[in-house]
Design a protein around this motif. Sequence first.
Motif, PDB file in Angstrom:
ATOM      1  N   ASN A 160       2.059   1.673  -8.604  1.00 59.40           N
ATOM      2  CA  ASN A 160       3.192   1.900  -7.689  1.00 59.40           C
ATOM      3  C   ASN A 160       3.943   0.598  -7.413  1.00 59.40           C
ATOM      4  O   ASN A 160       4.314   0.314  -6.277  1.00 59.40           O
ATOM      5  CB  ASN A 160       2.707   2.520  -6.376  1.00 59.40           C
ATOM      6  N   GLN A 161       4.190  -0.168  -8.482  1.00 61.43           N
ATOM      7  CA  GLN A 161       4.847  -1.454  -8.306  1.00 61.43           C
ATOM      8  C   GLN A 161       6.330  -1.332  -8.001  1.00 61.43           C
ATOM      9  O   GLN A 161       6.984  -2.329  -7.720  1.00 61.43           O
ATOM     10  CB  GLN A 161       4.613  -2.337  -9.529  1.00 61.43           C
ATOM     11  N   ASP A 162       6.873  -0.118  -8.055  1.00 61.05           N
ATOM     12  CA  ASP A 162       8.246   0.063  -7.581  1.00 61.05           C
ATOM     13  C   ASP A 162       8.323  -0.068  -6.066  1.00 61.05           C
ATOM     14  O   ASP A 162       9.361  -0.445  -5.516  1.00 61.05           O
ATOM     15  CB  ASP A 162       8.782   1.429  -8.005  1.00 61.05           C
ATOM     16  N   LYS A 163       7.195   0.176  -5.380  1.00 60.82           N
ATOM     17  CA  LYS A 163       7.149   0.088  -3.922  1.00 60.82           C
ATOM     18  C   LYS A 163       6.282  -1.077  -3.430  1.00 60.82           C
ATOM     19  O   LYS A 163       6.564  -1.668  -2.386  1.00 60.82           O
ATOM     20  CB  LYS A 163       6.590   1.388  -3.333  1.00 60.82           C
ATOM     21  N   LEU A 164       5.222  -1.381  -4.175  1.00 57.14           N
ATOM     22  CA  LEU A 164       4.225  -2.346  -3.724  1.00 57.14           C
ATOM     23  C   LEU A 164       4.231  -3.592  -4.596  1.00 57.14           C
ATOM     24  O   LEU A 164       4.419  -3.520  -5.808  1.00 57.14           O
ATOM     25  CB  LEU A 164       2.823  -1.730  -3.764  1.00 57.14           C
ATOM     26  N   LEU A 165       4.004  -4.742  -3.954  1.00 61.46           N
ATOM     27  CA  LEU A 165       3.787  -5.975  -4.693  1.00 61.46           C
ATOM     28  C   LEU A 165       2.390  -5.972  -5.290  1.00 61.46           C
ATOM     29  O   LEU A 165       1.490  -5.275  -4.807  1.00 61.46           O
ATOM     30  CB  LEU A 165       3.975  -7.182  -3.767  1.00 61.46           C
ATOM     31  N   LEU A 166       2.201  -6.761  -6.327  1.00 56.49           N
ATOM     32  CA  LEU A 166       0.920  -6.792  -7.036  1.00 56.49           C
ATOM     33  C   LEU A 166      -0.073  -7.673  -6.277  1.00 56.49           C
ATOM     34  O   LEU A 166      -0.451  -8.751  -6.721  1.00 56.49           O
ATOM     35  CB  LEU A 166       1.119  -7.298  -8.466  1.00 56.49           C
ATOM     36  N   LYS A 167      -0.481  -7.176  -5.108  1.00 58.30           N
ATOM     37  CA  LYS A 167      -1.443  -7.888  -4.264  1.00 58.30           C
ATOM     38  C   LYS A 167      -2.654  -6.995  -4.041  1.00 58.30           C
ATOM     39  O   LYS A 167      -2.574  -5.769  -4.173  1.00 58.30           O
ATOM     40  CB  LYS A 167      -0.806  -8.274  -2.932  1.00 58.30           C
ATOM     41  N   ASP A 168      -3.770  -7.616  -3.678  1.00 64.12           N
ATOM     42  CA  ASP A 168      -5.001  -6.841  -3.547  1.00 64.12           C
ATOM     43  C   ASP A 168      -5.345  -6.477  -2.108  1.00 64.12           C
ATOM     44  O   ASP A 168      -6.270  -5.714  -1.866  1.00 64.12           O
ATOM     45  CB  ASP A 168      -6.179  -7.598  -4.175  1.00 64.12           C
TER      46      ASP A 168
END
Length: 280
Positions: free
Chosen positions: A189-197
């Motif tokens: 869901n990288q259209d909404k979320l940054l690539l963080k954990d």
Amino acid sequence: MPKETRGFITILTGLYPFQDCIHFLAAVRKFHQEPIIILIDQVPPVLYPLLKAFKNVILKPVPTNENTVLASRQAKLALYDASEFDKTIYLDSDICLLSDINDVFEYMDEYDFLLTEDVQPAIAKATNLLRGKQEELLPNVLPILQSVGLPLQADSVQYNGGFIAFRKTEINQIFFDKFQYYFEIVKNNQDKLLLKDQGAFASAIASVRPHMKILPPTYNYLSKWQDAYNVEDEIKVLHCTYPYRPQYAKNVTRSLYTRIFDRLAKVFLPNQVTNPWRIK
């Protein structure tokens, strides 16, 4: 009965954090002699001896990825399986120990999991997890996180995954399985979320609820956000968040080896601050 084993683990993906990792190793070795596992990717083997110059360092390859930030996230998902110890302390490689943390190993006699809250612990305010303008996203943080399938509520907490201590237990195995499951949701869901954990990590905590202890910020003091803290106790773990580097944070890792290395690093290592994967 065999004596319980204990050790440290960190992640090194790509050359950008290589200098950080050298100083991380120097800081740990100043206070501890336990084994240190480095989960490593995209570092030329010719440079391995620079890491192995510190005693009892174990290098373990992790699945490679062109995006070194994604590779580091995936390595964090593998911490439980990669650890060889009964008691493990994971630290980001941009951390500088300012004292020993033997007490953390001792806490694991009672607790399965130890960690610290983020500077901004309220998940409902965690605009740092979302794409877009933060001031516009604030009212919608929780609805967006919930809409993609993360089991977070208004009272959920954002933890800083730069410091994690855990035992080898069945509940922690389940936790890391859930962590991986929820991170796949983040990745998809990288259209909404940054690539963080952090969102996946908080979701796994909320879902599994391991027997854990929350340590004060002195065990994960983020130098970039020092104005947000009100601490009186001595800082034990200095987290030199980008772009504040550990080699310039405290004079605890200075030696002939690190002085020579730092001079050479200016020539053969890329600048951490200019890492292009940080803006993708």
